[in-house]
Design a protein around this motif. Structure first.
Motif, PDB file in Angstrom:
ATOM      1  N   ALA A   1       0.836  -1.210   0.000  1.00 47.65           N
ATOM      2  CA  ALA A   1       0.000   0.000   0.000  1.00 47.65           C
ATOM      3  C   ALA A   1       0.865   1.253   0.000  1.00 47.65           C
ATOM      4  N   LYS A   2       1.927   1.244   0.798  1.00 45.85           N
ATOM      5  CA  LYS A   2       2.833   2.391   0.867  1.00 45.85           C
ATOM      6  C   LYS A   2       3.559   2.592  -0.459  1.00 45.85           C
ATOM      7  N   LEU A   3       4.054   1.498  -1.027  1.00 48.72           N
ATOM      8  CA  LEU A   3       4.772   1.575  -2.305  1.00 48.72           C
ATOM      9  C   LEU A   3       3.857   2.086  -3.418  1.00 48.72           C
ATOM     10  N   PHE A   4       2.639   1.584  -3.447  1.00 50.12           N
ATOM     11  CA  PHE A   4       1.683   2.003  -4.474  1.00 50.12           C
ATOM     12  C   PHE A   4       1.363   3.497  -4.329  1.00 50.12           C
ATOM     13  N   SER A   5       1.178   3.941  -3.098  1.00 53.37           N
ATOM     14  CA  SER A   5       0.863   5.352  -2.856  1.00 53.37           C
ATOM     15  C   SER A   5       2.014   6.257  -3.291  1.00 53.37           C
ATOM     16  N   VAL A   6       3.236   5.849  -2.934  1.00 55.90           N
ATOM     17  CA  VAL A   6       4.411   6.647  -3.322  1.00 55.90           C
ATOM     18  C   VAL A   6       4.572   6.656  -4.841  1.00 55.90           C
ATOM     19  N   PHE A   7       4.343   5.508  -5.475  1.00 55.08           N
ATOM     20  CA  PHE A   7       4.441   5.418  -6.939  1.00 55.08           C
ATOM     21  C   PHE A   7       3.462   6.380  -7.613  1.00 55.08           C
ATOM     22  N   ILE A   8       2.240   6.392  -7.135  1.00 58.29           N
ATOM     23  CA  ILE A   8       1.218   7.270  -7.717  1.00 58.29           C
ATOM     24  C   ILE A   8       1.588   8.746  -7.528  1.00 58.29           C
ATOM     25  N   LEU A   9       2.009   9.085  -6.300  1.00 57.24           N
ATOM     26  CA  LEU A   9       2.256  10.500  -5.976  1.00 57.24           C
ATOM     27  C   LEU A   9       3.569  11.043  -6.526  1.00 57.24           C
ATOM     28  N   THR A  10       4.598  10.210  -6.588  1.00 58.24           N
ATOM     29  CA  THR A  10       5.911  10.729  -7.012  1.00 58.24           C
ATOM     30  C   THR A  10       6.234  10.490  -8.483  1.00 58.24           C
ATOM     31  N   ILE A  11       5.489   9.605  -9.129  1.00 56.86           N
ATOM     32  CA  ILE A  11       5.780   9.328 -10.554  1.00 56.86           C
ATOM     33  C   ILE A  11       4.579   9.626 -11.444  1.00 56.86           C
ATOM     34  N   ILE A  12       3.450   8.983 -11.173  1.00 53.31           N
ATOM     35  CA  ILE A  12       2.282   9.159 -12.047  1.00 53.31           C
ATOM     36  C   ILE A  12       1.751  10.590 -12.005  1.00 53.31           C
ATOM     37  N   LEU A  13       1.554  11.126 -10.804  1.00 48.05           N
ATOM     38  CA  LEU A  13       1.013  12.485 -10.681  1.00 48.05           C
ATOM     39  C   LEU A  13       1.922  13.543 -11.310  1.00 48.05           C
ATOM     40  N   PRO A  14       3.241  13.515 -11.064  1.00 43.95           N
ATOM     41  CA  PRO A  14       4.109  14.492 -11.736  1.00 43.95           C
ATOM     42  C   PRO A  14       4.097  14.380 -13.263  1.00 43.95           C
ATOM     43  N   ILE A  15       3.991  13.139 -13.782  1.00 40.64           N
ATOM     44  CA  ILE A  15       3.922  12.966 -15.236  1.00 40.64           C
ATOM     45  C   ILE A  15       2.648  13.596 -15.789  1.00 40.64           C
ATOM     46  N   LEU A  16       1.537  13.380 -15.100  1.00 35.55           N
ATOM     47  CA  LEU A  16       0.272  13.993 -15.526  1.00 35.55           C
ATOM     48  C   LEU A  16       0.351  15.513 -15.448  1.00 35.55           C
ATOM     49  N   MET A  17       0.997  16.024 -14.394  1.00 37.74           N
ATOM     50  CA  MET A  17       1.172  17.466 -14.240  1.00 37.74           C
ATOM     51  C   MET A  17       2.047  18.028 -15.353  1.00 37.74           C
ATOM     52  N   TYR A  18       3.054  17.243 -15.760  1.00 40.09           N
ATOM     53  CA  TYR A  18       3.925  17.682 -16.857  1.00 40.09           C
ATOM     54  C   TYR A  18       3.126  17.902 -18.139  1.00 40.09           C
ATOM     55  N   PHE A  19       2.278  16.929 -18.473  1.00 38.55           N
ATOM     56  CA  PHE A  19       1.476  17.059 -19.696  1.00 38.55           C
ATOM     57  C   PHE A  19       0.498  18.224 -19.594  1.00 38.55           C
ATOM     58  N   LEU A  20      -0.035  18.455 -18.406  1.00 43.56           N
ATOM     59  CA  LEU A  20      -0.925  19.592 -18.209  1.00 43.56           C
ATOM     60  C   LEU A  20      -0.181  20.912 -18.398  1.00 43.56           C
ATOM     61  N   LEU A  21       0.981  21.030 -17.775  1.00 41.29           N
ATOM     62  CA  LEU A  21       1.772  22.263 -17.874  1.00 41.29           C
ATOM     63  C   LEU A  21       2.264  22.503 -19.297  1.00 41.29           C
ATOM     64  N   LYS A  22       2.594  21.406 -19.990  1.00 44.92           N
ATOM     65  CA  LYS A  22       3.024  21.542 -21.387  1.00 44.92           C
ATOM     66  C   LYS A  22       1.863  21.987 -22.273  1.00 44.92           C
ATOM     67  N   THR A  23       0.673  21.462 -21.980  1.00 44.42           N
ATOM     68  CA  THR A  23      -0.516  21.817 -22.758  1.00 44.42           C
ATOM     69  C   THR A  23      -0.853  23.299 -22.614  1.00 44.42           C
ATOM     70  N   ILE A  24      -0.726  23.815 -21.398  1.00 43.16           N
ATOM     71  CA  ILE A  24      -1.040  25.228 -21.172  1.00 43.16           C
ATOM     72  C   ILE A  24       0.187  26.132 -21.363  1.00 43.16           C
ATOM     73  N   LYS A  25       1.270  25.503 -21.903  1.00 44.96           N
ATOM     74  CA  LYS A  25       2.486  26.227 -22.300  1.00 44.96           C
ATOM     75  C   LYS A  25       3.207  26.915 -21.132  1.00 44.96           C
ATOM     76  N   LYS A  26       3.183  26.256 -19.980  1.00 44.79           N
ATOM     77  CA  LYS A  26       3.954  26.746 -18.843  1.00 44.79           C
ATOM     78  C   LYS A  26       5.389  26.232 -18.884  1.00 44.79           C
ATOM     79  N   ILE A  27       5.583  25.105 -19.586  1.00 41.16           N
ATOM     80  CA  ILE A  27       6.925  24.564 -19.789  1.00 41.16           C
ATOM     81  C   ILE A  27       7.069  24.137 -21.242  1.00 41.16           C
ATOM     82  N   ASP A  28       8.307  24.112 -21.730  1.00 39.64           N
ATOM     83  CA  ASP A  28       8.556  23.739 -23.124  1.00 39.64           C
ATOM     84  C   ASP A  28       8.905  22.263 -23.287  1.00 39.64           C
ATOM     85  N   SER A  29       9.626  21.716 -22.306  1.00 42.44           N
ATOM     86  CA  SER A  29      10.027  20.314 -22.399  1.00 42.44           C
ATOM     87  C   SER A  29      10.210  19.722 -21.007  1.00 42.44           C
ATOM     88  N   ILE A  30      10.406  18.413 -20.973  1.00 44.61           N
ATOM     89  CA  ILE A  30      10.597  17.711 -19.706  1.00 44.61           C
ATOM     90  C   ILE A  30      11.924  18.083 -19.040  1.00 44.61           C
TER      91      ILE A  30
END
Length: 202
Positions: free
Chosen positions: A41-70
């Motif tokens: 449960a701990k590993l899954f939670s950390v995986f979601i919060l530290t990897i999946i969520l930041p990746i989703l945030m990256y695509f969001l920020l790229k879409t709204i042109k807050k960042i140019d690349s990873i």
């Protein structure tokens, strides 16, 4: 070929995976009994919060042109992702690894939080620290601390990590993502908080 290998190193040892590696390393070495269901449960939670969520945030920020690349090449591009990461780490500290549950991982993430805040502060000052080196050096210091804390021999792991640190630094320099000074700054702000916090749990 050389360029592809060095570029791959930057992706394989991306800063996003270092917190999860720290948690995996802890659970694989701790002599304490922790039920498998809790560990998963701990590993899954950390995986979601530290990897999946930041990746989703990256695509969001790229879409709204807050960042140019990873790669977040400019200090201005780093501000929002670092601020989001501070929120995520704070959430992990308060919800997943509170002080009264797993004290080692609590302070590991407090160290990560301090390093991220320092990196954000430097970004406001237009100073670009290597986040790759920050994350890897923080993880390295945590391994050293756990080996002392649990009185276990992890010399092989430490040797491999030193090679990885050298490979990451070489990769970042070869790709012209950072200067020597930026690598040193990143290493320092990754190591120093973990080192200072040892007095609270070691």
């Amino acid at each position: 070929m050389k360029n592809h290998i060095l570029k791959s190193i930057s992706y394989i040892f991306h800063p996003l995976i270092m917190p999860l590696l720290g948690v995996v390393f802890y659970f694989s070495k701790t002599p304490r009994f922790i039920p498998d269901i809790i560990i998963k449960a701990k590993l899954f939670s950390v995986f979601i919060l530290t990897i999946i969520l930041p990746i989703l945030m990256y695509f969001l920020l790229k879409t709204i042109k807050k960042i140019d690349s990873i790669h977040l090449k400019s200090t201005q591009e780093r501000v929002v992702p670092l601020a989001v990461n501070i929120f995520i780490i704070a959430l992990i500290i308060t919800r997943i690894f509170p002080h009264n549950e797993v004290i080692e991982l609590y302070y590991f993430f407090v160290g990560i939080l301090c390093s991220t805040i320092a990196c954000l502060f430097l970004a406001f000052l237009k100073v670009k620290a290597s986040i790759h080196m920050l994350a890897a050096c923080g993880f390295f210091m945590f391994i050293v601390a756990l080996s002392v804390h649990f009185k276990i021999n992890v010399n092989g792991t430490l040797a491999i990590m030193m090679i990885i640190l050298g490979a990451i630094a070489t990769s970042r320099l070869h790709l012209e993502a950072h200067t020597n000074a930026e690598l040193v700054i990143g290493s320092f702000i990754g190591l120093f908080p973990q080192l200072i916090l040892l007095k609270f749990w070691l």
